[in-house]
Motif scaffolding. Structure first.
Motif, PDB file in Angstrom:
ATOM      1  N   GLU A 150     -16.097-104.118  39.902  1.00  8.06           N
ATOM      2  CA  GLU A 150     -16.063-105.477  39.361  1.00  8.06           C
ATOM      3  C   GLU A 150     -17.601-105.217  38.324  1.00  8.06           C
ATOM      4  O   GLU A 150     -17.785-106.425  37.609  1.00  8.06           O
ATOM      5  N   THR A 151     -18.307-104.353  38.339  1.00  6.91           N
ATOM      6  CA  THR A 151     -19.402-104.221  37.259  1.00  6.91           C
ATOM      7  C   THR A 151     -19.050-103.887  36.078  1.00  6.91           C
ATOM      8  O   THR A 151     -19.685-104.146  35.059  1.00  6.91           O
ATOM      9  N   VAL A 152     -17.743-103.228  35.739  1.00  4.58           N
ATOM     10  CA  VAL A 152     -17.393-102.774  34.584  1.00  4.58           C
ATOM     11  C   VAL A 152     -16.057-103.748  33.967  1.00  4.58           C
ATOM     12  O   VAL A 152     -15.787-104.721  34.457  1.00  4.58           O
ATOM     13  N   TYR A 153     -15.721-103.618  32.859  1.00 10.94           N
ATOM     14  CA  TYR A 153     -14.602-104.089  32.067  1.00 10.94           C
ATOM     15  C   TYR A 153     -13.506-103.355  32.020  1.00 10.94           C
ATOM     16  O   TYR A 153     -13.534-102.300  31.223  1.00 10.94           O
ATOM     17  N   ILE A 154     -12.251-103.541  32.346  1.00 10.92           N
ATOM     18  CA  ILE A 154     -11.428-102.606  32.404  1.00 10.92           C
ATOM     19  C   ILE A 154      -9.825-103.275  31.463  1.00 10.92           C
ATOM     20  O   ILE A 154      -9.682-104.591  31.937  1.00 10.92           O
ATOM     21  N   THR A 155      -9.383-102.524  30.846  1.00 11.51           N
ATOM     22  CA  THR A 155      -8.288-103.268  29.935  1.00 11.51           C
ATOM     23  C   THR A 155      -7.503-101.978  29.491  1.00 11.51           C
ATOM     24  O   THR A 155      -7.845-100.830  29.791  1.00 11.51           O
ATOM     25  N   ASN A 156      -6.397-102.272  28.672  1.00 11.44           N
ATOM     26  CA  ASN A 156      -5.504-101.164  28.142  1.00 11.44           C
ATOM     27  C   ASN A 156      -5.349-101.530  26.885  1.00 11.44           C
ATOM     28  O   ASN A 156      -5.679-102.628  26.120  1.00 11.44           O
ATOM     29  N   ILE A 157      -4.801-100.440  26.183  1.00  9.17           N
ATOM     30  CA  ILE A 157      -4.301-100.334  24.553  1.00  9.17           C
ATOM     31  C   ILE A 157      -3.300-101.440  24.411  1.00  9.17           C
ATOM     32  O   ILE A 157      -3.459-102.463  23.547  1.00  9.17           O
ATOM     33  N   VAL A 158      -2.235-101.650  25.221  1.00  6.03           N
ATOM     34  CA  VAL A 158      -1.224-102.549  25.186  1.00  6.03           C
ATOM     35  C   VAL A 158      -1.281-103.610  26.705  1.00  6.03           C
ATOM     36  O   VAL A 158      -1.509-102.904  27.547  1.00  6.03           O
ATOM     37  N   LYS A 159      -0.974-104.913  26.148  1.00  6.43           N
ATOM     38  CA  LYS A 159      -1.474-105.665  27.652  1.00  6.43           C
ATOM     39  C   LYS A 159      -0.088-106.058  28.209  1.00  6.43           C
ATOM     40  O   LYS A 159      -0.243-106.559  29.191  1.00  6.43           O
ATOM     41  N   CYS A 160       1.136-105.370  27.821  1.00  5.03           N
ATOM     42  CA  CYS A 160       2.503-105.651  28.313  1.00  5.03           C
ATOM     43  C   CYS A 160       2.823-104.564  28.920  1.00  5.03           C
ATOM     44  O   CYS A 160       2.794-103.351  28.199  1.00  5.03           O
ATOM     45  N   ARG A 161       3.713-104.452  29.957  1.00  5.19           N
ATOM     46  CA  ARG A 161       4.423-103.086  30.595  1.00  5.19           C
ATOM     47  C   ARG A 161       5.437-102.635  29.493  1.00  5.19           C
ATOM     48  O   ARG A 161       6.480-103.425  29.512  1.00  5.19           O
ATOM     49  N   PRO A 162       5.134-101.538  29.103  1.00  6.57           N
ATOM     50  CA  PRO A 162       6.599-100.919  28.575  1.00  6.57           C
ATOM     51  C   PRO A 162       7.648-100.588  29.557  1.00  6.57           C
ATOM     52  O   PRO A 162       7.367-100.287  30.691  1.00  6.57           O
ATOM     53  N   PRO A 163       8.919-100.841  29.221  1.00 10.32           N
ATOM     54  CA  PRO A 163       9.904-100.950  30.328  1.00 10.32           C
ATOM     55  C   PRO A 163       9.886 -99.160  30.570  1.00 10.32           C
ATOM     56  O   PRO A 163       9.739 -98.193  29.774  1.00 10.32           O
ATOM     57  N   ASN A 164      10.218 -99.131  31.802  1.00  6.70           N
ATOM     58  CA  ASN A 164      10.241 -97.765  32.555  1.00  6.70           C
ATOM     59  C   ASN A 164       9.079 -96.940  32.231  1.00  6.70           C
ATOM     60  O   ASN A 164       9.122 -95.611  32.387  1.00  6.70           O
ATOM     61  N   ASN A 165       8.078 -97.812  32.144  1.00  5.43           N
ATOM     62  CA  ASN A 165       6.796 -96.801  31.957  1.00  5.43           C
ATOM     63  C   ASN A 165       6.746 -95.870  30.684  1.00  5.43           C
ATOM     64  O   ASN A 165       6.080 -94.912  30.808  1.00  5.43           O
ATOM     65  N   ARG A 166       7.436 -96.275  29.842  1.00  4.56           N
ATOM     66  CA  ARG A 166       7.423 -95.363  28.704  1.00  4.56           C
ATOM     67  C   ARG A 166       6.259 -95.544  27.889  1.00  4.56           C
ATOM     68  O   ARG A 166       5.376 -96.474  28.175  1.00  4.56           O
ATOM     69  N   ASP A 167       6.014 -94.579  27.094  1.00  7.28           N
ATOM     70  CA  ASP A 167       4.854 -94.648  26.141  1.00  7.28           C
ATOM     71  C   ASP A 167       4.810 -95.782  25.248  1.00  7.28           C
ATOM     72  O   ASP A 167       6.144 -96.218  24.810  1.00  7.28           O
ATOM     73  N   PRO A 168       3.694 -96.624  25.016  1.00  8.68           N
ATOM     74  CA  PRO A 168       3.807 -97.794  24.162  1.00  8.68           C
ATOM     75  C   PRO A 168       3.968 -97.204  22.834  1.00  8.68           C
ATOM     76  O   PRO A 168       3.640 -96.154  22.320  1.00  8.68           O
ATOM     77  N   LYS A 169       5.062 -97.849  22.040  1.00  9.87           N
ATOM     78  CA  LYS A 169       5.157 -97.476  20.615  1.00  9.87           C
ATOM     79  C   LYS A 169       4.102 -97.762  19.614  1.00  9.87           C
ATOM     80  O   LYS A 169       3.288 -98.579  20.000  1.00  9.87           O
ATOM     81  N   PRO A 170       3.878 -97.012  18.815  1.00 13.70           N
ATOM     82  CA  PRO A 170       2.788 -97.279  17.743  1.00 13.70           C
ATOM     83  C   PRO A 170       2.734 -98.758  17.120  1.00 13.70           C
ATOM     84  O   PRO A 170       1.820 -99.352  17.351  1.00 13.70           O
ATOM     85  N   GLU A 171       3.971 -99.374  16.999  1.00 14.08           N
ATOM     86  CA  GLU A 171       3.945-100.876  16.475  1.00 14.08           C
ATOM     87  C   GLU A 171       3.607-101.802  17.532  1.00 14.08           C
ATOM     88  O   GLU A 171       2.902-102.757  17.281  1.00 14.08           O
ATOM     89  N   GLU A 172       3.588-101.397  18.878  1.00 15.09           N
ATOM     90  CA  GLU A 172       3.148-102.100  19.905  1.00 15.09           C
ATOM     91  C   GLU A 172       1.713-102.173  19.935  1.00 15.09           C
ATOM     92  O   GLU A 172       0.913-103.125  20.140  1.00 15.09           O
ATOM     93  N   ALA A 173       1.171-100.960  19.813  1.00 13.53           N
ATOM     94  CA  ALA A 173      -0.198-100.688  20.034  1.00 13.53           C
ATOM     95  C   ALA A 173      -0.809-101.433  18.805  1.00 13.53           C
ATOM     96  O   ALA A 173      -1.865-102.188  19.194  1.00 13.53           O
ATOM     97  N   ALA A 174       0.046-101.215  17.665  1.00 15.71           N
ATOM     98  CA  ALA A 174      -0.937-101.990  16.292  1.00 15.71           C
ATOM     99  C   ALA A 174      -0.928-103.345  16.550  1.00 15.71           C
ATOM    100  O   ALA A 174      -1.673-104.175  16.337  1.00 15.71           O
ATOM    101  N   SER A 175       0.325-104.124  17.304  1.00 17.98           N
ATOM    102  CA  SER A 175       0.281-105.336  17.457  1.00 17.98           C
ATOM    103  C   SER A 175      -0.781-105.942  18.530  1.00 17.98           C
ATOM    104  O   SER A 175      -1.161-107.318  18.399  1.00 17.98           O
ATOM    105  N   CYS A 176      -1.065-105.139  19.467  1.00 18.82           N
ATOM    106  CA  CYS A 176      -1.993-105.558  20.319  1.00 18.82           C
ATOM    107  C   CYS A 176      -3.626-105.340  19.968  1.00 18.82           C
ATOM    108  O   CYS A 176      -4.548-105.639  20.618  1.00 18.82           O
TER     109      CYS A 176
END
Ligand code: URA
Length: 246
Positions: free
Chosen positions: A138-164
């Motif tokens: 709770e003392t740190v801030y945690i987030t991700n490159i993309v904020k929504c789950r890619p289906p079947n846990n695939r890698d986020p696509k470059p355009e998805e990362a770019a949108s986020c």
């Protein structure tokens, strides 16, 4: 003299990470022991660079410069196709005044259900890794490159990362962390605009964009669950990050 309570607790955390603390004393030429603990520290000369005395602040964005507004925007985001299959988006969690920002890849199934990053098995290990250097989740801030789950846990696509990316930039801008820990390949590649292997990026000080904010790359906890022998390296990375902070 026996170990102090603090040393015992640290050993517990390291053991929870799966690191055998009884192996830690190795008085070799490339390591040094911290006199206040029984944990081997990486030698100073192995740190590529030290944090400059004052990290230049990045300009705060005048737009939506408050967390609830930004989180609401992320929650209703439809900028890429990932919104179609998500249960909910996962903006981030933690202390909005944190010095440490941890950035992972993307929410998985547990995170998609709960709306919080790193709550599954990998998240539990991340918590233990942070505790091993004295940081409660709770003392740190945690987030991700993309904020929504890619289906079947695939890698986020470059355009998805770019949108986020604008959301992540906004989070960095509002938080102004003293250190960013990039966990895993996707985080490192997107933050540092490179395609180097994580193994080649570890042990170095990078900077996020033109901000002067130091970035340390380490293995993703999901990878460490599969390859526990690499946990010692992740531990070294955490120590490097802590040193760059201080
Ligand atoms: N893996 C990630 O990279 N992020 C999460 O939030 C969960 C698992």
């Amino acid at each position: 003299m026996g170990p102090t309570d603090q040393q015992l607790q640290r050993r517990q955390y390291l053991e929870a990470m799966g690191i055998q603390t009884w192996q830690l004393r190795q008085p070799q030429s490339d390591t040094q022991t911290d006199p206040k603990s029984d944990i081997v520290q990486p030698a100073e000369e192995f740190l590529v660079a030290k944090l400059a005395d004052s990290t230049p602040a990045i300009p705060r964005s005048p737009l939506n410069d408050d967390w609830p507004t930004l989180e609401a925007e992320i929650k209703s985001c439809t900028r890429c196709e990932l919104h179609q299959q998500r249960t909910q988006s996962v903006p981030g969690v933690g202390n909005h005044n944190a010095d440490w920002m941890v950035i992972g890849e993307a929410p998985g199934a547990d995170e998609d259900k709960q709306g919080e990053p790193f709550v599954g098995r990998a998240g539990k290990l991340l918590d233990q890794m942070l505790l091993a250097i004295g940081l409660k989740r709770e003392t740190v801030y945690i987030t991700n490159i993309v904020k929504c789950r890619p289906p079947n846990n695939r890698d986020p696509k470059p355009e998805e990362a770019a949108s986020c990316e604008a959301y992540l930039k906004q989070q960095v801008s509002m938080l102004q962390p003293k250190i960013i820990l990039a966990v895993g390949r996707i985080a490192a590649h997107n933050l540092l605009k490179t395609d180097q292997r994580v193994g080649a990026m570890r042990g170095q000080r990078f900077e996020y964009a033109d901000t002067g904010i130091p970035v340390v790359v380490t293995y993703h906890p999901a990878y460490l669950l599969r390859s526990p022998a690499e946990k010692r390296k992740a531990w070294d990375d955490l120590l490097l990050a802590r040193r760059l902070m201080s």
